[in-house]
Scaffold this active site. Sequence first.
Site: not given
Length: 589
Positions: A163, A203, A211, A295, A408, A413, A455, A493-496, A531
């Site tokens: 980032d 952002h 975060d 996003e 992104k 979902h 994601t 990407e994986n979200a979690l 991550r």
Amino acid sequence: MAMNLGHQIGTLSGKQIPTEFAAGEQPSSTTASPSAVWKSPAGNLRSNSPQENASPPMLTPPLTPNSAGEWSYLINLPMLRPDLSVACQAFATSSPLEMTEEEVAGTAEWTDGGRKDEKKGVSVFVMMPLDSVTNGNTVNRKKAMNASLHALKSAGVEGIMIDVWWGLVEREAPGAYNWGGYTELLDMAKKHGLKVQAVMSFHQCGGNVGDSCTIPLPKWVREEMEKDSDLAYTDQWGRRNYEYVSLGCDSLLVLKGRSPVQCYADFMRAFKDNFKHLLGDTIVEIQVGMGPAGELRYPSYPEENGIWKFPGIGAFQCYDKYMLSSLKAAAEAAGKPEWGSTGPTDAGHYNSWPEDTPFFKKDGGGWNSQYGEFFLSWYSQILIEHGERILSSASSVFEATGVKISVKVAGIHWHYGSRSHAAELTAGYYNTRFRDGYLPVAQMVARYGAVFNFTCIEMRDHEQPQDALCAPENLVRQVGLATKEAQVPLAGENALPRYDESAHEQILKASSLNIDGSSNDREMCAFTYLRMNPSLFQPDNWRRFVAFVKKMNEGKDSRRCLEQVEREAEHFVNVTEPFVQEAALALMP
């Protein structure tokens, strides 16, 4: 996408019940067959009571953000064996560990083997910690970063995602760019032979789950937002959101004589000028931030201060004066000036469910009325136009540099199985039982030759709360079909954070893009793993991760199962254990 992990994975206690749609609902054409899911008899997602006690069926605990920063996620790592004291010595001297010729050969064989054809397989990138560069514009935990990059390269990872924060680089004054820590970090990546996906992060960091640090927008931008609060996204109750400048003023000279889009373009141009020697070689992709969490969406589900909790439907963000001015003009152009004074006022609250609201309910809901079609078309179209303006700037800036541009899109979902898809609508994706909301986005991305990044690739339908009609697998399938029709590359990407084999297997399945029986020659163009942190380097997690990377690199044509590849990874893991443990030690607070 960001949300509470405890809410995302079903609990393991209680009564087994079948997955089903709400009474009267009919599965859409993209809905998978129902499967069993475990639910806690005491838990009710409609309840306002805390749900922190949910027990996710994961092999390792989830990451827990804390005030100490992203480097201090987990402190109770396994005790290191005495024979690994060499790792501590190497950490103290911050010099690379020496390996025998046999060990180096073994590492090279693992890293290079399995990619018979460069066009096959899915390259894996790893997201760096959000606070990789400090507020003082230096690399955070330099020794830890160096050891970690060494370990990632050894595992066959293609590169890393970084980032590049607007709020750090251009913090003090317009046009005053301090690339400090990024220069050093990118040089480190190059030294280790890693490619870089650089995210232009326009952002705020902070306010979403995951975060672990706070990086606000530049000081001078916040000053302008304090003078004119309508520069911030606003909901119908007047609540302001300062994560990202409202797209309603994209082209207005509201930021010290420049428009937001001009500021973004100037930032990207300065990045290109400063790192032109790395573009196309080390820096291979520019992901352009277009909203909260980077996003392309509205900040419809902010977790800051408990405003939104999963799986609430969120709220429309169109009540600042600039957005309302656009709405008014659109209504007049449509011959319905009475529709231009405000957005929907019967769409519930952030934590409502679709059937609790007149606007989103399945039968007779406003979303399916003439007014609803007008409003949702306008709301989604100006989001797409926002993306197009920024993509146009990015494409112009990075033309002929050899880098890819990517966008992104959030994997929303929850309530996907309902007719209205309420949570997607409030985020700006006009996707319902009767309309494909992702094809227009994919077509916009395709016009600029960019990559569509999506994601929630790791999620399975049965892991999610079925009373909220969650369907991440069906959503990923829909996006895969949309990107195929638009002829745009799809990345994931994986979200979690997930370290278990179940998640890895789902990523492998999704990345193969075997979605319609005719995708034999198509795979995701890349996958970014969320991550890098101490948990990744725990022995069992690292062993599974190494096998996962190997399997991704081999591609969809490989006939070997993940367990077989994992067994083969054992030797490699043993060979590289010293500097992997060095990384784990260095990452500890």
